[in-house]
Design a protein around this motif. Structure first.
Motif, mmCIF file in Angstrom:
data_model
loop_
_atom_site.group_PDB
_atom_site.id
_atom_site.type_symbol
_atom_site.label_atom_id
_atom_site.label_comp_id
_atom_site.label_asym_id
_atom_site.label_seq_id
_atom_site.Cartn_x
_atom_site.Cartn_y
_atom_site.Cartn_z
ATOM 1 N N ALA A 13 0.811 -1.219 0.000
ATOM 2 C CA ALA A 13 0.000 0.000 0.000
ATOM 3 C C ALA A 13 0.841 1.265 0.000
ATOM 4 O O ALA A 13 0.301 2.369 -0.055
ATOM 5 C CB ALA A 13 -0.936 0.006 1.217
ATOM 6 N N SER A 58 -5.942 2.241 -1.155
ATOM 7 C CA SER A 58 -7.327 2.394 -1.604
ATOM 8 C C SER A 58 -7.418 3.051 -2.977
ATOM 9 O O SER A 58 -8.410 2.881 -3.696
ATOM 10 C CB SER A 58 -8.126 3.209 -0.584
ATOM 11 O OG SER A 58 -7.547 4.489 -0.400
ATOM 12 N N THR A 78 -7.706 -3.817 1.760
ATOM 13 C CA THR A 78 -7.294 -2.418 1.785
ATOM 14 C C THR A 78 -6.276 -2.208 2.889
ATOM 15 O O THR A 78 -6.499 -2.595 4.035
ATOM 16 C CB THR A 78 -8.504 -1.493 2.010
ATOM 17 O OG1 THR A 78 -9.444 -1.704 0.955
ATOM 18 C CG2 THR A 78 -8.080 -0.028 2.011
ATOM 19 N N SER A 86 -1.233 -1.679 7.539
ATOM 20 C CA SER A 86 -1.520 -2.581 6.426
ATOM 21 C C SER A 86 -1.400 -4.045 6.848
ATOM 22 O O SER A 86 -2.231 -4.883 6.484
ATOM 23 C CB SER A 86 -0.579 -2.299 5.251
ATOM 24 O OG SER A 86 -0.856 -1.052 4.665
#
Length: 233
Positions: A13, A58, A78, A86
């Motif tokens: 992420a 996201s 997500t 995360s």
């Protein structure tokens, strides 16, 4: 009693600001493959894992273009603002599939040069350990402590005899890792890796020596270095 299973989490992420690229570093290419695909395939080709969870930003719109997106061994969720968020999100996403005593291995998305023999050694060394541990490499360079400022001045030389560089994968029991991350984040502790959360909970990990060329791609020059390392495997 059934044997514990092994699960893989590869947090993806992050936005990789230090790469100064138009996309997150896990979506840069080496030999025409995404770094993330290289990393995931090297680990999953071991046949060790019952499953894999990849936390994504996201706003991620590159994932559908990866090889990994069509791999039925891989699930996504997500991610959060920081690595620890995360990883905890991925652990929660796996909750219905794992047992408390299953092993979870967390590996950096931008660390494609992990050596298969190191993975095997990590697992065989830790499989019966109550806490777990991580791949690490003894520090080889001379270390200097410096003053802060635009032109740092040396304050002294640091004894490196007990210093190691933390690598990944890092391998811990599912429930212990969940509780450690929740405790550390709840108490606003700095969590730079899973080991630091375990340490804060009082469960001290084992260091398993791994190859020093298991590099994390962080700056542009690392791309060529990683490509060279991968060409030698």
């Amino acid at each position: 009693m059934t044997s514990p299973r092994f699960w893989l989490i590869v947090p993806a992420a992050g936005i990789g600001q230090r790469m100064q690229a138009e996309r997150p570093k896990q979506y840069l290419r080496i030999n025409n493959r995404f770094i993330l695909d290289l990393t995931l395939s090297r680990l999953l080709d071991s046949g060790l894992f019952a499953g894999c969870m990849v936390p994504l930003n996201s706003a991620d719109h590159w994932w559908p273009d990866t090889e990994a997106s069509t791999d039925d061994r891989i699930q996504t969720c997500t991610g959060g603002a920081e690595r620890a968020d995360s990883v905890l999100s991925a652990l929660h996403a796996l909750e219905e599939q794992v047992a408390a005593g299953d092993w979870v291995l967390v590996h950096d998305a931008a660390r494609p040069c992990v050596y298969p023999a190191d993975l095997e050694n990590l697992v065989s060394t830790l499989v019966d350990h109550p806490v777990g541990g991580l791949l690490a490499a003894p520090v080889a360079d001379t270390l200097k402590k410096a003053e802060t400022g635009p032109i740092p001045e040396v304050l002294g030389t640091v004894d490196r005899s007990q210093l190691w560089r933390a690598l990944t994968p890092q391998m811990f029991r599912y429930q212990m890792l969940v509780e450690a991350l929740e405790k550390a984040l709840g108490e606003k502790q700095a969590v730079t890796d899973e080991s630091s959360a375990m340490e804060f909970s009082g469960n001290m990990p084992v260091l398993v020596e791994g190859r020093s060329d298991n590099i994390k791609i962080t700056v542009p020059a690392d791309l060529d270095l990683a490509g060279f390392i991968l060409s030698r495997f």
